[in-house]
Design a protein around this motif. Structure first.
Motif, PDB file in Angstrom:
ATOM      1  N   SER A 194       0.842  -1.192   0.000  1.00 50.90           N
ATOM      2  CA  SER A 194       0.000   0.000   0.000  1.00 50.90           C
ATOM      3  C   SER A 194       0.878   1.243   0.000  1.00 50.90           C
ATOM      4  O   SER A 194       1.976   1.248   0.556  1.00 50.90           O
ATOM      5  CB  SER A 194      -0.893   0.005   1.248  1.00 50.90           C
ATOM      6  N   GLY A 195       0.364   2.289  -0.617  1.00 52.66           N
ATOM      7  CA  GLY A 195       1.020   3.591  -0.532  1.00 52.66           C
ATOM      8  C   GLY A 195       0.112   4.596   0.137  1.00 52.66           C
ATOM      9  O   GLY A 195       0.328   5.812   0.038  1.00 52.66           O
ATOM     10  N   ASP A 196      -0.906   4.089   0.839  1.00 54.11           N
ATOM     11  CA  ASP A 196      -1.931   4.935   1.458  1.00 54.11           C
ATOM     12  C   ASP A 196      -2.113   4.503   2.903  1.00 54.11           C
ATOM     13  O   ASP A 196      -2.714   3.458   3.180  1.00 54.11           O
ATOM     14  CB  ASP A 196      -3.241   4.793   0.678  1.00 54.11           C
ATOM     15  N   ASP A 197      -1.592   5.294   3.838  1.00 49.91           N
ATOM     16  CA  ASP A 197      -1.651   4.914   5.252  1.00 49.91           C
ATOM     17  C   ASP A 197      -3.072   4.707   5.754  1.00 49.91           C
ATOM     18  O   ASP A 197      -3.317   3.838   6.594  1.00 49.91           O
ATOM     19  CB  ASP A 197      -0.957   5.981   6.107  1.00 49.91           C
ATOM     20  N   ALA A 198      -4.019   5.478   5.249  1.00 56.79           N
ATOM     21  CA  ALA A 198      -5.393   5.403   5.760  1.00 56.79           C
ATOM     22  C   ALA A 198      -6.024   4.040   5.507  1.00 56.79           C
ATOM     23  O   ALA A 198      -6.851   3.586   6.297  1.00 56.79           O
ATOM     24  CB  ALA A 198      -6.239   6.506   5.126  1.00 56.79           C
ATOM     25  N   THR A 199      -5.633   3.387   4.412  1.00 59.49           N
ATOM     26  CA  THR A 199      -6.228   2.090   4.072  1.00 59.49           C
ATOM     27  C   THR A 199      -5.212   0.952   4.152  1.00 59.49           C
ATOM     28  O   THR A 199      -5.473  -0.150   3.675  1.00 59.49           O
ATOM     29  CB  THR A 199      -6.829   2.131   2.649  1.00 59.49           C
ATOM     30  N   SER A 200      -4.069   1.203   4.757  1.00 64.46           N
ATOM     31  CA  SER A 200      -2.992   0.212   4.746  1.00 64.46           C
ATOM     32  C   SER A 200      -3.369  -1.075   5.468  1.00 64.46           C
ATOM     33  O   SER A 200      -3.026  -2.178   5.003  1.00 64.46           O
ATOM     34  CB  SER A 200      -1.727   0.808   5.359  1.00 64.46           C
TER      35      SER A 200
END
Length: 331
Positions: A194-200
Motif C-alpha cells: 500500500s502507498g496509502d496509510d489510511a487504508t494500509s
C-alpha cells in the motif's frame, strides 16, 4: 545492491518513506537525516525509502539525491535495504536518476508513473521498460493517480511484471478490490504494498505485503505492531492500534510533507524547514497535529523519544506537544 536472483521477501511490513531534512539555509541536513535513518533501523524495518514523495524529491537536484542515497547506504551498512526514489515525467531524466542511484549503491529504485504528461498506457509501459533496460537494479513501481492523473492499469502492470526486474508495486489508489484482481495475474514473488496509510491495514489484511508509509516516520514501533498483529490474525488488536493512528494520519495527509516535518520537529528529530513551493504549516494546523501526536498515548513512541532525547522530553511530553509550537533547536 540486491540481486535479482533473490526473491524480494524483504519487501514487506511498514517501510518508511523518509523525509528530507533541510537546515536553516535550505541545504540538506545530513546529521538530522542520519538520526531519522538510525531510528527506523532500530525499530526493525526491512528497508527505507529516500528521495521520494515524502522526501520532496521534486525539489532536490540530482546531485543532492545522489548525496542522500550515498548517505543512507553508509548509515545502513547493510542492516536494511535502501530504496531510492528515481521517478520523473521525463524518461531520460528517470533513467539518469536510476543510474545515479545504482552507482550510489541503492538496493532498488521506486519509479513513479509519469506525471503531468498524461501518457497513454503504451507510453507508460515503454517508459518503465526503458528504465529497466538502463539498469541492473530491481524496480518497484509507484501508482499514485491523485498526483500523476494517469493510473497504471492492471494490464500494463501484468505485462511489466513478466520481467523479474519489476519486483513490486506501491499502490496508492486506495482501491481494495484491485488487490484481489491483481494477485492471480502476477508472479507469486511480486510484492504488493500500500502507498496509502489510511487504508494500509485493510490492504494488508486483504493479502498485501505491507505499506510504504508516511506515518511510520512518526510511529515506527506502532506501525510494526499493527503489521505483526495483522499477520498473526489478531485483527481486532491491529484495528485498535490503527484507530489510534487515524487522527495523526489525517493530519499528515492534509499537508504532506510539511505536516510530517513539523511532527518530526515536535519529536526533536529535525527542523520543519521545507522548500518552495511547500511552506510551513499554519498555526491552527500545527496545533491540530500536535494534539494528534499527543493523543496517540503510545508507550513505545514515548520510549523511542526517550531513547533519543532522554527522559526529560518524555516527562509531560503530551502536555508540551499541545502547547509548544515553536522549534527550539536541532535534534
Amino acid at each position: 545492491m540486491t540481486s535479482l536472483a533473490n526473491p524480494a521477501t524483504w519487501l514487506a511490513g511498514y517501510i518508511p518513506d523518509l523525509a528530507t531534512p533541510f537546515d536553516e539555509k535550505g541545504a540538506v541536513d545530513l546529521a538530522a537525516f542520519a538520526k531519522l535513518c538510525e531510528r527506523q533501523i532500530e525499530a526493525g524495518v526491512s528497508a527505507i525509502v529516500v528521495c521520494e514523495t515524502t522526501g520532496e524529491a521534486s525539489t532536490l537536484t540530482p546531485a543532492e539525491q545522489e548525496t542522500i542515497i550515498r548517505a543512507a547506504i553508509e548509515i545502513a551498512r547493510g542492516r536494511v535495504r535502501v530504496i531510492a526514489g528515481a521517478g520523473s515525467n521525463s524518461t531520460s531524466q528517470a533513467i539518469e536518476l536510476t543510474q545515479r542511484a545504482e552507482a550510489a549503491g541503492a538496493d532498488a529504485v521506486l519509479s513513479v508513473v509519469p506525471y503531468y504528461n498524461k501518457p497513454m498506457q503504451a507510453g507508460i509501459h515503454a517508459h518503465f521498460r526503458a528504465i529497466a533496460i538502463s539498469t541492473a537494479l530491481p524496480i518497484i513501481l509507484h501508482d499514485i493517480p491523485s498526483r500523476t492523473f494517469r493510473e497504471l492499469s492492471d494490464d500494463t502492470l501484468a505485462r511489466l511484471a513478466e520481467s523479474r526486474q519489476f519486483i513490486g508495486l506501491r499502490d496508492a489508489t486506495g482501491d481494495m478490490p484491485r488487490l484481489i484482481r491483481l494477485r492471480p495475474r502476477l508472479p507469486t514473488a511480486f510484492r504488493l504494498l500500500s502507498g496509502d496509510d489510511a487504508t494500509s491495514l485493510a490492504f494488508i489484511a486483504t493479502g498485501g505485503d505491507g505499506c510504504i508509509s508516511m506515518v511510520s516516520n512518526v510511529a515506527p514501533d506502532l506501525c510494526r505492531a499493527i503489521f505483526s498483529n495483522c499477520r498473526q490474525g489478531r485483527l481486532q488488536s491491529a484495528r485498535y492500534l490503527q484507530n489510534r493512528l487515524t487522527p495523526l494520519t489525517a493530519c499528515l495527509t492534509k499537508e504532506s510533507p510539511a505536516a510530517l516535518k513539523y511532527a518530526l520537529c515536535l519529536l526533536g528529530f529535525m527542523s520543519p524547514n521545507t522548500r518552495l513551493p511547500i511552506v510551513e504549516l499554519a498555526d491552527s494546523a500545527k496545533a491540530e497535529l500536535a494534539s494528534a501526536i499527543a493523543e496517540i498515548g503510545d508507550e513505545d513512541l514515548a520510549c523511542s523519544i526517550e531513547s533519543w532525547h532522554g527522559p526529560r522530553l518524555r516527562e509531560g511530553h503530551a502536555r508540551s506537544l499541545r502547547t509548544d509550537f515553536q522549534f527550539t533547536g536541532k535534534a
